[in-house]
Write an enzyme that holds these catalytic residues in place. Structure first.
Site, PDB file in Angstrom:
ATOM      1  N   ASP A  17       0.821  -1.211   0.000  1.00 48.56           N
ATOM      2  CA  ASP A  17       0.000   0.000   0.000  1.00 48.56           C
ATOM      3  C   ASP A  17       0.858   1.265   0.000  1.00 48.56           C
ATOM      4  O   ASP A  17       0.654   2.176   0.814  1.00 48.56           O
ATOM      5  CB  ASP A  17      -0.932   0.010   1.216  1.00 48.56           C
TER       6      ASP A  17
ATOM      7  N   GLU B 221     -11.246  -0.944  -3.557  1.00 46.79           N
ATOM      8  CA  GLU B 221     -10.535  -0.335  -2.440  1.00 46.79           C
ATOM      9  C   GLU B 221      -9.309   0.410  -2.961  1.00 46.79           C
ATOM     10  O   GLU B 221      -8.995   0.391  -4.146  1.00 46.79           O
ATOM     11  CB  GLU B 221     -10.108  -1.410  -1.435  1.00 46.79           C
TER      12      GLU B 221
END
Length: 330
Positions: A16, A197
């Site tokens: 991420d 997401e």
């Protein structure tokens, strides 16, 4: 196009990844650490310099209660003269029921250098529901600051959808104005889990482009693309258009698997747009993919089509990824 060669992975074992270039000339990097137990930030004058930059832990999880487990996907932003980190956290549980109990939280820092701290908790980012939520980002457009995130709507089948809302301040949204702009609808968004997401925003060529990630976090993980006209109402779901196919995905021949959860930054030349993402260099994973630490932060240039859309190309080759990724395989 930049002439800088980026040595991937830029930062091994950081999922991420988020890179922000500030007005002080530094690149600031954060991402999920393998233990999911803290938030760290590092900085360097160049992107390649982030590899060896010393990480500074600015916040650690609690031993119990909210914010005590699975600290995921931090992003660092500079808003109105202060630093903010948006992140997701769950609560410790004796069973895996706590794994998907995430909520979104905010940290604030007034120091000119965020590595110096201190960081103050601003609390939970409240939305329409008390449900699984994560992967928040923020952007400004024409004087309005927006918050985009992924959340489980209790009335919709699946794991997470994408939502947008205007912000009242950096830690509060106008809940009554939040709207859903994307749900998993194509088969490539629904492998393993029904997931939208990890949204990221880049504004170019009269459009607001929003990338996001879909499916399980193994080799099926991939990036999708939404876009809206810069003159449209960004709070109107009809303003957002969606690519029917993924725009960045596993390239088995190059040994790049599950690229996704991206961010955007700009190269040292101040012109070239860069895609920042994580990926693995092997397909088979032992156990839960979430606990495999080898999602590595990578960077590569973006090109733009004649019609003004981003062309992400293919993930960098295994040779370009280099030995660093090989050395940390477990």
């Amino acid at each position: 196009m930049t002439t800088t060669e980026y040595v991937n992975p830029i930062v091994p074992q950081r999922a991420d990844p988020w890179i922000y270039k500030h007005t002080d000339g530094y690149y600031y990097f954060t991402g999920s650490v393998p233990a999911y137990d803290c938030i760290e930030v590092r900085r360097a004058k160049t992107i390649n310099g982030l590899t060896d930059a010393e990480p500074v832990v600015c916040w650690r999880k609690y031993d119990s209660g909210p914010m005590s487990a699975n600290i995921w996907a931090p992003e660092i932003h500079y808003i109105d003269g202060k630093w903010y980190i948006y992140f997701a956290a769950a609560r410790t549980a004796e069973t895996n029921e706590g794994l998907f109990d995430h909520r979104m939280f905010v940290l604030e820092c007034e120091a000119s250098n965020p590595l110096d701290g201190p960081w103050i908790e601003k609390g939970q980012m409240k939305t329409k529901w008390e449900s699984f939520s994560l992967d928040a980002t923020s952007f400004e457009h024409r004087g309005v600051r927006y918050y985009v995130w992924a959340q489980k709507d209790p009335a919709i089948r699946g794991n997470s959808n994408l939502y947008i809302a205007p912000m009242l301040n950096p830690w509060t949204i106008a809940v009554e104005q939040q709207v859903c702009i994307s749900t998993p609808e194509f088969e490539w968004e629904k492998i393993g889990f029904l997931v939208n997401e990890g949204a990221a925003i880049i504004k170019r060529n009269g459009k607001i482009f929003m990338t996001y990630s879909a499916s399980a976090t193994d080799y099926n993980y991939c990036m999708g693309l939404l876009w809206a006209d810069e003159n449209s109402d960004l709070l109107d779901p009809a303003s957002w258009h969606k690519s029917p196919a993924p725009v960045f995905s596993t390239h088995q021949e190059l040994s790049i698997f599950g690229p996704g959860h991206n961010s955007f930054t700009v190269a040292e030349d101040g012109v070239t747009d860069l895609l920042v993402y994580h990926a693995r260099n092997y397909k088979e994973i032992v156990g839960d993919p979430l606990y495999d630490p080898n999602r590595h932060a990578c960077v590569q240039p973006i090109s733009w089509t004649p019609s003004g859309f981003p062309d992400f190309g293919k993930p960098l080759t295994r040779a370009a990824v280099g030995a660093a990724a090989e050395d940390v395989k477990v």
